[in-house]
Design a protein around this motif. Sequence first.
Motif, short mmCIF file in Angstrom:
data_model
loop_
_atom_site.label_atom_id
_atom_site.label_comp_id
_atom_site.label_asym_id
_atom_site.label_seq_id
_atom_site.Cartn_x
_atom_site.Cartn_y
_atom_site.Cartn_z
N GLU A 188 12.27 -11.82 -8.31
CA GLU A 188 13.56 -11.98 -7.67
C GLU A 188 13.56 -11.56 -6.20
OE1 GLU A 188 14.25 -9.35 -11.03
OE2 GLU A 188 12.64 -10.81 -10.86
N ALA A 189 12.41 -11.07 -5.71
CA ALA A 189 12.33 -10.66 -4.30
C ALA A 189 12.30 -11.92 -3.44
CB ALA A 189 11.10 -9.81 -4.06
N ASP A 190 13.47 -12.52 -3.26
CA ASP A 190 13.53 -13.84 -2.65
C ASP A 190 13.50 -13.76 -1.13
OD1 ASP A 190 16.11 -13.01 -1.90
OD2 ASP A 190 17.05 -14.04 -3.58
N ARG A 191 13.50 -14.92 -0.52
CA ARG A 191 13.37 -15.00 0.93
C ARG A 191 14.55 -14.35 1.65
NH1 ARG A 191 10.90 -21.08 2.04
NH2 ARG A 191 9.01 -20.81 0.77
N ASP A 192 15.72 -14.36 1.04
CA ASP A 192 16.88 -13.74 1.69
C ASP A 192 16.64 -12.26 1.93
OD1 ASP A 192 18.24 -16.13 1.71
OD2 ASP A 192 19.39 -15.71 -0.11
N LEU A 193 16.01 -11.58 0.98
CA LEU A 193 15.69 -10.16 1.15
C LEU A 193 14.58 -9.98 2.18
CD1 LEU A 193 15.68 -7.15 0.50
CD2 LEU A 193 14.27 -7.67 -1.51
N ILE A 194 13.49 -10.73 2.02
CA ILE A 194 12.37 -10.60 2.94
C ILE A 194 12.80 -10.85 4.38
CG2 ILE A 194 10.05 -11.42 3.50
CD1 ILE A 194 10.26 -9.99 0.78
N ALA A 195 13.67 -11.83 4.57
CA ALA A 195 14.10 -12.21 5.91
C ALA A 195 14.90 -11.12 6.61
CB ALA A 195 14.93 -13.49 5.85
N LEU A 196 15.45 -10.18 5.86
CA LEU A 196 16.21 -9.09 6.46
C LEU A 196 15.30 -8.00 7.05
CD1 LEU A 196 19.01 -8.68 3.75
CD2 LEU A 196 19.32 -9.49 6.11
N ALA A 197 14.01 -8.06 6.74
CA ALA A 197 13.09 -7.01 7.18
C ALA A 197 12.45 -7.36 8.52
CB ALA A 197 12.00 -6.80 6.12
N ASP A 198 12.37 -6.38 9.39
CA ASP A 198 11.64 -6.54 10.65
C ASP A 198 10.14 -6.45 10.42
OD1 ASP A 198 13.94 -6.24 12.84
OD2 ASP A 198 14.32 -4.83 11.22
N VAL A 199 9.74 -5.61 9.45
CA VAL A 199 8.33 -5.41 9.12
C VAL A 199 8.20 -5.43 7.60
CG1 VAL A 199 6.33 -3.86 9.26
CG2 VAL A 199 7.93 -4.02 11.19
N ILE A 200 7.21 -6.15 7.09
CA ILE A 200 6.88 -6.11 5.66
C ILE A 200 5.45 -5.59 5.51
CG2 ILE A 200 8.51 -7.89 4.97
CD1 ILE A 200 6.20 -9.90 4.92
N THR A 201 5.20 -4.88 4.40
CA THR A 201 3.88 -4.26 4.20
C THR A 201 3.33 -4.62 2.82
OG1 THR A 201 4.89 -2.20 3.39
CG2 THR A 201 4.39 -2.35 5.75
N PRO A 202 3.06 -5.89 2.56
CA PRO A 202 2.46 -6.24 1.27
C PRO A 202 0.96 -5.93 1.25
CG PRO A 202 2.63 -8.19 2.64
CD PRO A 202 3.27 -7.06 3.41
N ASN A 203 0.42 -5.71 0.05
CA ASN A 203 -1.03 -5.75 -0.06
C ASN A 203 -1.45 -7.21 -0.26
OD1 ASN A 203 -0.70 -6.38 -2.82
ND2 ASN A 203 -0.94 -4.23 -3.45
N ARG A 204 -2.72 -7.46 -0.46
CA ARG A 204 -3.19 -8.85 -0.53
C ARG A 204 -2.56 -9.60 -1.70
NH1 ARG A 204 -9.41 -9.98 0.87
NH2 ARG A 204 -8.54 -12.05 0.52
N GLY A 205 -2.47 -8.93 -2.86
CA GLY A 205 -1.88 -9.58 -4.02
C GLY A 205 -0.41 -9.89 -3.82
N GLU A 206 0.31 -8.93 -3.24
CA GLU A 206 1.74 -9.14 -2.99
C GLU A 206 1.97 -10.24 -1.95
OE1 GLU A 206 2.47 -4.45 -4.04
OE2 GLU A 206 2.36 -5.10 -1.95
N LEU A 207 1.09 -10.30 -0.95
CA LEU A 207 1.19 -11.37 0.05
C LEU A 207 1.02 -12.74 -0.62
CD1 LEU A 207 1.33 -12.26 3.06
CD2 LEU A 207 -1.17 -12.15 3.06
N ALA A 208 0.07 -12.85 -1.54
CA ALA A 208 -0.15 -14.12 -2.23
C ALA A 208 1.07 -14.53 -3.04
CB ALA A 208 -1.38 -14.02 -3.14
N LEU A 209 1.74 -13.55 -3.66
CA LEU A 209 2.96 -13.85 -4.40
C LEU A 209 4.07 -14.30 -3.46
CD1 LEU A 209 3.00 -10.94 -7.01
CD2 LEU A 209 2.54 -13.36 -7.45
N LEU A 210 4.19 -13.63 -2.31
CA LEU A 210 5.19 -14.05 -1.32
C LEU A 210 4.93 -15.48 -0.85
CD1 LEU A 210 5.63 -10.97 1.06
CD2 LEU A 210 7.32 -11.93 -0.49
N ALA A 211 3.67 -15.79 -0.68
CA ALA A 211 3.30 -17.12 -0.17
C ALA A 211 3.34 -18.18 -1.26
CB ALA A 211 1.90 -17.06 0.44
N GLY A 212 3.39 -17.76 -2.53
CA GLY A 212 3.30 -18.72 -3.62
C GLY A 212 1.95 -19.38 -3.68
N ALA A 213 0.90 -18.62 -3.32
CA ALA A 213 -0.45 -19.19 -3.25
C ALA A 213 -1.49 -18.23 -3.80
CB ALA A 213 -0.78 -19.55 -1.80
N PRO A 214 -1.45 -17.95 -5.10
CA PRO A 214 -2.46 -17.05 -5.69
C PRO A 214 -3.87 -17.57 -5.42
CG PRO A 214 -0.70 -17.53 -7.26
CD PRO A 214 -0.49 -18.45 -6.10
N GLY A 215 -4.74 -16.67 -5.00
CA GLY A 215 -6.12 -17.04 -4.74
C GLY A 215 -6.39 -17.58 -3.35
#
Length: 301
Positions: free
Chosen positions: A167-194
């Motif tokens: 449920e961590a949708d783009r509306d929430l992410i867009a409110l952040a000035d800085v995001i700190t995902p790890n590699r796995g979390e970044l892949a989930l944000l991007a919708g591109a596992p691997g």
Amino acid sequence: MIAVVGGYGVGLTMTVPRFPQAGETVAGGVISRGHGGKGSNQAVGIRRLGVESALFTAIGADAAGDDAVAFWADEGVEASAVVRLDSPTMTGFILVDPTGENRIVIADGALGVVAADEVDGFAATIAGAGRLVISLEVPVALARRAAGLARAAGVPVLLNPAPMVAEADRDLIALADVITPNRGELALLAGAPGASIEECLSRVFGWYRGTAVVTCGGAGAVVCDGAAQVLVPAVEARQVIDTTGAGDSFTAALAVALTEGADPVEAARFAAAAAALSVGVAEVIPSLPRRADVDRMLARA
């Protein structure tokens, strides 16, 4: 002062000879109990690095909640806005193997039922802060509401999207000035596992307009503003005992450096030094470093 919205929980840590396979029992573990939760860890980490911190979270009206209140007072974390509910205080169970790698499972308790509008009692603190740090052990609706309060007050938002939830949708992410995902979390944000980091960042920056600091463990961190990517090498740890608190140490230090005026690359290097110190100490709270230790680590590096 840095405001923090996130979780608190009791951490039950078991060091094991190796991680069990499905259906397997592994004997020989050593167990300990301590304070945990990403929001609380980050608030304590910020305070130990010399910056005032204030915390919003939800805990139970139980003995674990009483222990938390006393702990924050001892650490100098402002916690008057913390809400107490009838549900139990969150509990996390952490397995750590001899290499320092970890596996974590969580019973959400109070954090799973706290209402989004409870954070309104923290609004004045957010408005007076130099930065708001959010992690996702709280419900996404509450995180989104807190980020909105910060943006309305002109306060920058650092979002640590962990643990990542659908449920961590783009509306929430867009409110952040800085995001700190790890590699796995970044892949989930991007919708591109691997996919590679470069491809994931390209996808995320198709709709995100802030700065991403992607943590890559021993490979360092990648800082990206959508136009350029900079690799910040890891600071070499003297030893690796327990990696459990490294992410929270990194986030706390990054928030401190950014709030003090460092650019994202400088801030990531400061955070890398804090994380390198953290992995050399067993358990989370003992591993959160002090400012003088981070400064010495950077000087040696």
